[in-house]
Motif scaffolding. Structure first.
Motif, short mmCIF file in Angstrom:
data_model
loop_
_atom_site.label_atom_id
_atom_site.label_comp_id
_atom_site.label_asym_id
_atom_site.label_seq_id
_atom_site.Cartn_x
_atom_site.Cartn_y
_atom_site.Cartn_z
N GLU A 128 1.76 7.46 -11.16
CA GLU A 128 0.48 6.86 -10.26
C GLU A 128 0.01 8.22 -9.46
O GLU A 128 0.51 9.16 -9.87
N LEU A 129 -1.45 8.32 -9.23
CA LEU A 129 -1.76 9.55 -9.27
C LEU A 129 -2.46 9.22 -7.79
O LEU A 129 -2.42 8.80 -7.16
N PHE A 130 -2.80 10.89 -7.55
CA PHE A 130 -2.74 11.16 -6.34
C PHE A 130 -4.06 11.99 -5.95
O PHE A 130 -4.28 13.36 -6.47
N HIS A 131 -5.40 12.08 -6.11
CA HIS A 131 -6.89 12.08 -6.75
C HIS A 131 -6.98 13.26 -5.90
O HIS A 131 -7.13 14.80 -6.55
N VAL A 132 -7.32 13.54 -4.50
CA VAL A 132 -7.23 14.61 -3.86
C VAL A 132 -6.12 15.63 -3.44
O VAL A 132 -6.76 16.67 -3.75
N LYS A 133 -5.03 15.78 -3.68
CA LYS A 133 -4.36 16.58 -3.98
C LYS A 133 -3.94 17.14 -5.44
O LYS A 133 -2.71 18.27 -5.36
N ASN A 134 -4.37 16.01 -6.28
CA ASN A 134 -3.73 16.21 -7.95
C ASN A 134 -2.47 16.55 -7.57
O ASN A 134 -1.98 17.59 -8.66
N ILE A 135 -1.99 15.53 -7.92
CA ILE A 135 -0.74 15.25 -7.75
C ILE A 135 -0.11 14.00 -8.40
O ILE A 135 -1.01 13.06 -8.22
N LEU A 136 0.80 14.09 -9.45
CA LEU A 136 0.93 12.81 -10.49
C LEU A 136 2.25 12.81 -10.02
O LEU A 136 3.37 13.05 -9.84
N VAL A 137 3.21 11.30 -9.96
CA VAL A 137 4.48 11.42 -9.47
C VAL A 137 5.09 10.20 -10.91
O VAL A 137 3.77 8.99 -11.22
N LYS A 179 2.34 18.69 -9.91
CA LYS A 179 1.88 19.74 -9.29
C LYS A 179 0.43 19.30 -10.01
O LYS A 179 0.82 20.10 -11.36
N MET A 180 -0.36 18.79 -10.67
CA MET A 180 -1.63 19.78 -11.54
C MET A 180 -3.11 20.34 -10.89
O MET A 180 -3.53 20.68 -10.41
N ILE A 181 -2.95 21.17 -12.23
CA ILE A 181 -3.65 22.63 -12.17
C ILE A 181 -4.86 22.92 -12.67
O ILE A 181 -4.63 22.44 -13.93
N PHE A 182 -6.16 22.66 -12.40
CA PHE A 182 -7.42 22.55 -12.99
C PHE A 182 -8.01 24.06 -13.30
O PHE A 182 -7.40 24.60 -11.59
N ASN A 183 -9.13 24.42 -14.18
CA ASN A 183 -9.80 25.65 -14.08
C ASN A 183 -10.74 25.28 -13.53
O ASN A 183 -11.23 24.48 -12.53
N LEU A 194 5.98 21.11 -12.51
CA LEU A 194 6.63 20.17 -11.52
C LEU A 194 7.45 20.09 -10.50
O LEU A 194 8.08 21.14 -10.07
N LYS A 195 6.96 19.60 -9.20
CA LYS A 195 6.94 20.43 -7.86
C LYS A 195 8.60 19.81 -7.41
O LYS A 195 9.38 20.86 -6.21
N ASN A 196 8.85 18.31 -7.05
CA ASN A 196 9.96 18.25 -6.81
C ASN A 196 10.57 17.06 -7.32
O ASN A 196 9.81 15.99 -8.01
N THR A 197 11.66 16.95 -7.51
CA THR A 197 12.74 16.04 -8.41
C THR A 197 13.08 15.07 -7.98
O THR A 197 14.04 15.94 -6.75
N ASP A 242 7.28 10.41 1.69
CA ASP A 242 6.45 11.44 1.99
C ASP A 242 7.00 12.25 0.60
O ASP A 242 6.94 12.43 0.28
N LEU A 243 5.00 11.55 0.58
CA LEU A 243 4.68 13.05 -0.77
C LEU A 243 4.85 14.33 -0.79
O LEU A 243 4.95 14.97 -1.69
N ASP A 244 4.43 15.26 -0.12
CA ASP A 244 4.59 16.52 0.44
C ASP A 244 5.65 17.44 0.66
O ASP A 244 6.39 17.88 -0.70
#
Length: 204
Positions: free
Chosen positions: A94-103, A115-119, A129-132, A166-168
């Motif tokens: 599942e994508l969370f577009h505003v925060k650039n998060i993938l679950v 957490k996806m990081i774009f240039n 990988l932010k959290n497991t 909670d996503l965060d």
């Protein structure tokens, strides 16, 4: 297994993405041709989920029973990044577009938050990988859905539980037990009223 219409086109024609038992993601132009536009290869097991990005329409992400998450450049028609962390097949992303998060969720009972990081050129640079959540359910996890924008997400599996996270922080804030033993798909509803019960509620 999966079919998806991304907000990107080739030669002004909308394209369709499909993935399934042949381990390939196929690009189609269904309103102008009966033939596939391209085939994306790289997975070596059944593809279980495909998503595209709201703000980066030329990018797609997929997961499969090979335990891989793959990011694809739809214009170049190639894989640009692969992540391998789950210990069993991945059933949903599942994508969370505003925060650039993938679950992602898996048969290994875990949920991973990336957490996806774009240039500056809006190209995907890396995915961290932010959290497991190692024992998110007591059995394989089958489905994910976003809830209340980018604040929460919901998971469900064959243990019969629906859990709100909670996503965060990655903490579970609510559990719902279904009479069903297996839940394989979910959607969330926005701003509706069913039998005088409003969703979403004002707060948990």
């Amino acid at each position: 297994q999966n079919i998806y219409f991304p907000p990107v086109s080739f030669e002004n024609d909308p394209i369709l993405l499909s993935g399934g038992l042949d381990f390939e993601i196929k690009l189609w132009s269904p309103f102008s041709s009966n033939d596939e536009v391209a085939s994306l290869t790289g997975h070596y097991q059944v593809i279980t989920s495909i998503k595209t990005f709201k703000y980066f329409p030329e990018l797609a992400v997929s997961c499969a029973r090979d335990k891989n998450i793959k990011f694809w450049d739809l214009k170049e028609k190639k894989c640009i990044l692969t992540k391998f962390e789950h210990k069993d097949w991945i059933s949903c992303i599942e994508l969370f577009h505003v925060k650039n998060i993938l679950v992602s969720c898996s048969n290994d009972k875990s949920i991973m938050i990336w957490k996806m990081i774009f240039n500056t050129g809006n190209k995907l640079q890396r995915c961290v990988l932010k959290n497991t959540i190692t024992k998110a359910h007591d059995g394989p996890i089958e489905a994910l859905a976003s809830a209340l924008g980018d604040k929460y997400f919901v998971s469900a599996g064959n243990d019969g539980f629906v859990k709100v996270w909670d996503l965060d922080s990655g903490t579970c804030v609510r559990e719902l037990q279904s009479e069903q033993n297996l839940i394989i798909q979910m959607v969330t509803l926005k701003n509706i009223v069913i039998d005088n019960l409003r969703y979403p509620p004002s707060k948990f």
